[in-house]
Write an enzyme that holds these catalytic residues in place. Structure first.
Site, short mmCIF file in Angstrom:
data_model
loop_
_atom_site.label_atom_id
_atom_site.label_comp_id
_atom_site.label_asym_id
_atom_site.label_seq_id
_atom_site.Cartn_x
_atom_site.Cartn_y
_atom_site.Cartn_z
N GLU A 31 0.82 -1.21 -0.08
CA GLU A 31 0.12 -0.11 0.02
C GLU A 31 1.00 1.11 0.10
OE1 GLU A 31 -2.68 0.29 3.25
OE2 GLU A 31 -3.40 2.21 2.61
N ARG A 258 6.10 -12.92 9.39
CA ARG A 258 6.40 -11.54 8.91
C ARG A 258 7.99 -11.29 9.65
NH1 ARG A 258 3.00 -7.50 8.51
NH2 ARG A 258 3.75 -5.57 9.21
N LYS A 268 4.64 0.76 9.07
CA LYS A 268 4.60 2.02 8.48
C LYS A 268 3.77 3.32 9.32
CE LYS A 268 3.27 0.19 4.58
NZ LYS A 268 2.63 -0.14 3.40
P1 ATP Z 1 3.01 -2.30 7.79
O1 ATP Z 1 2.39 -2.95 8.93
O2 ATP Z 1 4.56 -2.03 7.90
O3 ATP Z 1 2.35 -0.94 7.07
P2 ATP Z 1 1.64 -3.62 5.79
O4 ATP Z 1 1.82 -5.17 5.83
O5 ATP Z 1 0.71 -2.95 5.82
O6 ATP Z 1 2.92 -3.25 6.61
P3 ATP Z 1 2.00 -3.45 2.95
O7 ATP Z 1 2.27 -2.22 2.08
O8 ATP Z 1 0.16 -3.80 2.94
O9 ATP Z 1 2.33 -3.31 4.39
O10 ATP Z 1 2.86 -4.59 2.55
C1 ATP Z 1 3.11 -5.11 1.31
C2 ATP Z 1 3.55 -6.68 1.32
O11 ATP Z 1 4.70 -6.67 2.22
C3 ATP Z 1 2.64 -7.42 2.09
O12 ATP Z 1 2.51 -8.63 0.96
C4 ATP Z 1 3.17 -7.83 3.23
O13 ATP Z 1 2.44 -8.96 3.86
C5 ATP Z 1 4.68 -7.59 3.19
N1 ATP Z 1 5.17 -7.27 4.66
C6 ATP Z 1 4.82 -6.31 5.19
N2 ATP Z 1 5.65 -6.02 6.40
C7 ATP Z 1 6.30 -7.26 6.44
C8 ATP Z 1 7.30 -7.69 7.13
N3 ATP Z 1 7.62 -7.17 8.40
N4 ATP Z 1 7.95 -8.81 6.98
C9 ATP Z 1 7.42 -9.43 5.80
N5 ATP Z 1 6.69 -9.08 4.66
C10 ATP Z 1 6.00 -7.89 5.38
MG MG Z 2 -1.13 -2.30 5.54
#
Ligand code: ATP
Ligand code: MG
Length: 750
Positions: A31, A258, A268
């Site tokens: 996102e 994760r 984020k």
């Molecule tokens: P955050 O919680 O940091 O905002 P998010 O999961 O909301 O992360 P996205 O932008 O939706 O962030 O994530 C894009 C991709 O990266 C998704 O497939 C998510 O599963 C993966 N991802 C995000 N954080 C991690 C992490 N800490 N380890 C592994 N993969 C991750």
């Molecule tokens: Mg997210």
């Protein structure tokens, strides 16, 4: 590349073999609401890595379904990160927003099929009606609307006739589903907001659960890989794609763990708080775990890729020690960058018996680095050394310059202190010294013994530079919030002195400043007038440094912890050899191999256990975990490798479960008794006999009629619940494999 295949690649290979798909298509779907962090790097490595390994392709898709938080700037940061890591996305960057018209069509289709309805409960009512884990939910009265009415309302929602929150579109699934996510999930909501790409064209936006699976489908994705927190969303993912009766093949979702790293935050939202609150200097602040931060700090893409490879892909969330990441960057730079000298905290030394000036030809690289190149190092009467490389009243074991102890100047001569000059307050301001003309490095005939070599620069030739030293952003291993921020995470030195070749020759942008660490010419703030260097990482673990100046700490060489305060020492040759054997020949994972290889006691203990029983992996686990813990206690061990081998044999033969093995180990460690005797005396033998297990299973099933009913109704997630209960009721003695089979069998017949 990983040496052993991870579970995702196993799935992909099987799908290709069975002909389920002919080509692998993955996607990385962030996102665009913040800069990507190292957790995203892991996801990037997995998605792009799998596509590369199986000759498919990976899309970079912005999951831009939330108009209020997204921004083009973040899109650029995401593209940068993927490119910097060395990956290429197929065709153009994709945007979920490009699929809004198509997704809307699918919504209309679901409504037409009677599988979705417009609900007019408000947010609070929706929450209340949803029920709890224990209580089923209730369906809204609006669920009874006719297809025509729903189609009409949906169209009017789209046309902007209603206010935010007035209506939502929901899937009609099951308000009493055990998986709460399946209780009529929201598909669309009204949001009168400006979207950074579609502008004001839409005022309804699809929810993640609706947009994601359809975006995957539209792009022909085969493997939709995401993190574990989406496990419960998988049911909706499947429901949407199945109910729409789409043309096959369709994608399937798989989850992995994760990445979490200690001493930092990885969300984020929290990173945004740090950036917006001014706690750091922007998204690329070198203290942040963002890709932009690592890049600015001087990390190489290779080091990040190696790190992601080393930590592997698992199904259970865990916290990785930041030391492991630091190990990877050190390991990478060690064979790449020139060694130069920079004095961070200068103390002037006047060499009274030296006249004139000479230049020393000094290699940029040590013997064990297969690179060539050298620079001219000016040597003069006035030099700077590091302030803490001189001590007037040194503790025992201090190896550097003192009034009575000479020291070697790296690449140059041996230096002896003659006089300590102090100011009015008693602070040392200068050392007057003499050098030994016949002690030049490489042609030393002086016979003077020194215990160490220190770095230095010629005062006249050195360039003044700014050096930025970074410590951890948080002082807490698992930070909660802003209160855990480390107040000393940034230390700026404005008056460091670097040898001239670094500035005039610019042999590289990354350097090892001898004895200080690895540094990077800041890509933004560096100018020839004010060169700025970021500290990437220190050279070795701080324990070794502490021990160097504080020899009074007990000498427990063999028990020296390999990870101290998050910094890992490079391995010695023999440790590396052990490590290689462990990982390549014995099949141990990197983490276990690292623990064993770095500890002499552990590696020799392990070796001996192997002479009793050839079960390298089970033995390694016990030695690296259980035995290692006992060794730390510094009391003599009550057991020998023989007992450990016996214990492992019992596990391997199925006499005891791994769970019970831990309990037996505790007992061995306490009493030194033979494991077989302990198991016998305490009646810990694993129960594998179905006759004995059956009553336990029947009992659990009889006591949980609700769960049995839910399981029968399709909630297969409850299977684990039944198995878990049986294992628990057996005191950990039941054989899990047998219990699994029996539970599965029994549930078929109730
Ligand atoms: P955050 O919680 O940091 O905002 P998010 O999961 O909301 O992360 P996205 O932008 O939706 O962030 O994530 C894009 C991709 O990266 C998704 O497939 C998510 O599963 C993966 N991802 C995000 N954080 C991690 C992490 N800490 N380890 C592994 N993969 C991750
Ligand atoms: Mg997210």
């Amino acid at each position: 590349m990983s040496e052993s295949k991870d579970f995702l690649r196993t799935i992909v290979e099987e799908d290709l073999r069975s002909g389920k798909y002919t080509k692998v298509i993955t996607r990385f779907p962030p996102e665009p609401n913040g800069f990507p962090h190292i957790g995203h790097a892991k996801s990037i490595c997995i998605n792009f890595g799998i596509a590369r390994d199986y000759k498919g392709h990976c899309n970079l898709r912005m999951d831009d379904t939330n108009p209020t938080t997204e921004d083009m700037r973040y899109v650029e940061a995401l593209k940068d990160a993927v490119t910097w890591l060395g990956f290429k996305w197929a065709d153009n960057v994709r945007f979920a927003s490009d699929y809004f018209p198509k997704i809307y069509e699918y919504a209309v289709q679901l409504v037409t099929m009677g599988k979705a309805y417009v609900d007019s409960l408000n947010e609070e009512e929706i929450r209340e009606y949803r029920g709890t884990i224990k209580e089923p939910g209730r369906r809204s009265v609006y669920a009874n609307r006719s297809v025509e009415e729903n189609l009409d309302l949906l169209a009017r929602m789209k046309n902007g006739e209603f206010k935010d929150g007035e209506h939502v579109l929901r899937a009609k699934i099951d308000m009493s589903a055990a998986n709460m996510k399946m209780r009529d999930p929201l598909l669309y909501r009204i949001r009168h907001a400006h979207h950074f790409r579609t502008g004001d064209e839409w005022c309804i936006y699809p929810m993640y659960d609706f947009a994601h699976c359809l975006s995957d489908y539209i792009e022909g994705v085969t493997h939709s890989i995401c993190t574990l927190e989406f496990e419960n969303n998988r049911d909706i993912y499947d429901w949407v794609l199945d109910e729409l009766e789409l043309k096959l093949p369709r994608p399937y979702q798989n989850e992995f763990a994760r990445l979490g790293i200690n001493y930092t935050v990885m969300s984020k939202r929290k990173l945004l708080e740090l950036v917006n609150g001014g706690y750091v200097h922007g998204w690329d602040d070198p203290r942040l775990p963002t890709i932009a931060g690592y890049k600015r700090r001087g990390y190489t893409p290779e080091s990040i890729l190696n790190f992601c490879d080393q930590i592997g892909i698992a199904k259970a969330n865990s916290m990785v020690d930041v030391a492991q990441l630091e190990f990877c960057i050190r390991d990478d730079l060690n064979t790449k960058v020139p060694r130069v000298m920079c004095v961070l905290d200068p103390l002037k030394v006047t060499i009274e018996n030296y006249e004139g000036e000479e230049t020393i030809d000094a290699s940029y690289y040590p013997h064990d680095v297969p690179k060539v190149g050298s620079r001219k190092l000016p040597f003069t009467r006035e030099i700077y050394i590091e302030r803490d490389d001189f001590m007037e009243n040194p503790p025992e074991g201090y190896y550097r310059l003192t009034p009575t102890q000479s020291v070697r100047l790296k690449h140059a001569y041996i230096l002896t202190c003659k006089e300590v000059v102090k100011d009015a307050s008693g602070a040392i301001v200068e050392i007057k010294a003499e050098y030994h003309p016949n002690s030049k490095s490489g042609e030393d005939t002086s016979n003077i013994k020194t215990k160490s070599a220190i770095h230095w620069v010629s005062a006249k030739h050195a360039h003044k530079v700014e050096v930025r030293l970074y410590e951890r952003l948080y002082s807490n291993e698992a930070p909660d919030g802003l209160e855990d921020l480390n107040p000393d995470s940034l230390h700026v030195i404005q008056n460091a002195f670097v040898e001239p070749a670094v500035i005039s020759e610019k042999p590289d942008v990354r350097f090892q400043f001898e004895r200080q660490g690895y540094f990077y010419a800041d890509p933004i703030d560096y100018t020839d007038k004010t060169p700025v260097f970021n500290k990437i990482v220190g050279l070795k673990d701080s324990w070794a440094k502490k021990a160097e100046v504080a020899p009074s700490t007990p000498k427990t060489e063999a028990k020296k912890p390999s990870i101290v305060e998050g910094v890992v020492a490079p391995m010695s040759e023999s440790e590396q050899a052990h490590f290689d054997t462990y990982t390549k020949e014995l099949g141990l994972n990197h983490e276990i191999a690292n623990i064993l290889a770095r500890d002499e006691h552990l590696s020799s203990f392990y070796k001996e256990t192997l002479t009793f029983v050839n079960s390298p992996i089970s033995l390694a686990n016990i030695v690296a975990n259980e035995v290692a813990r006992e060794l730390k206690l510094e009391a003599p061990l009550k057991f020998s490798p023989k007992e450990i081998a016996e214990l492992v044999t019992m596990i391997d033969e199925g006499t005891i479960s791994t769970k019970i093995a831990k309990q037996v180990f505790e007992e061995i460690a306490k009493t030194g008794d033979k494991p077989t005797a302990i198991v016998e005396a305490k009646g810990l033998t694993q129960i594998s006999d179905p006759q004995k297990l059956k009553p336990l299973i029947d009992d659990v099933i009889a006591k949980n009629p609700d769960n049995v009913a839910k399981y029968k109704a399709g909630n297969t997630n409850l299977f684990g619940f039944f198995v878990g209960q049986v294992l628990k009721n057996s005191g950990g003695k039941a054989n899990p494999t047998v219990v699994n089979e029996l539970v599965s069998e029994t549930l078929k017949h109730v």
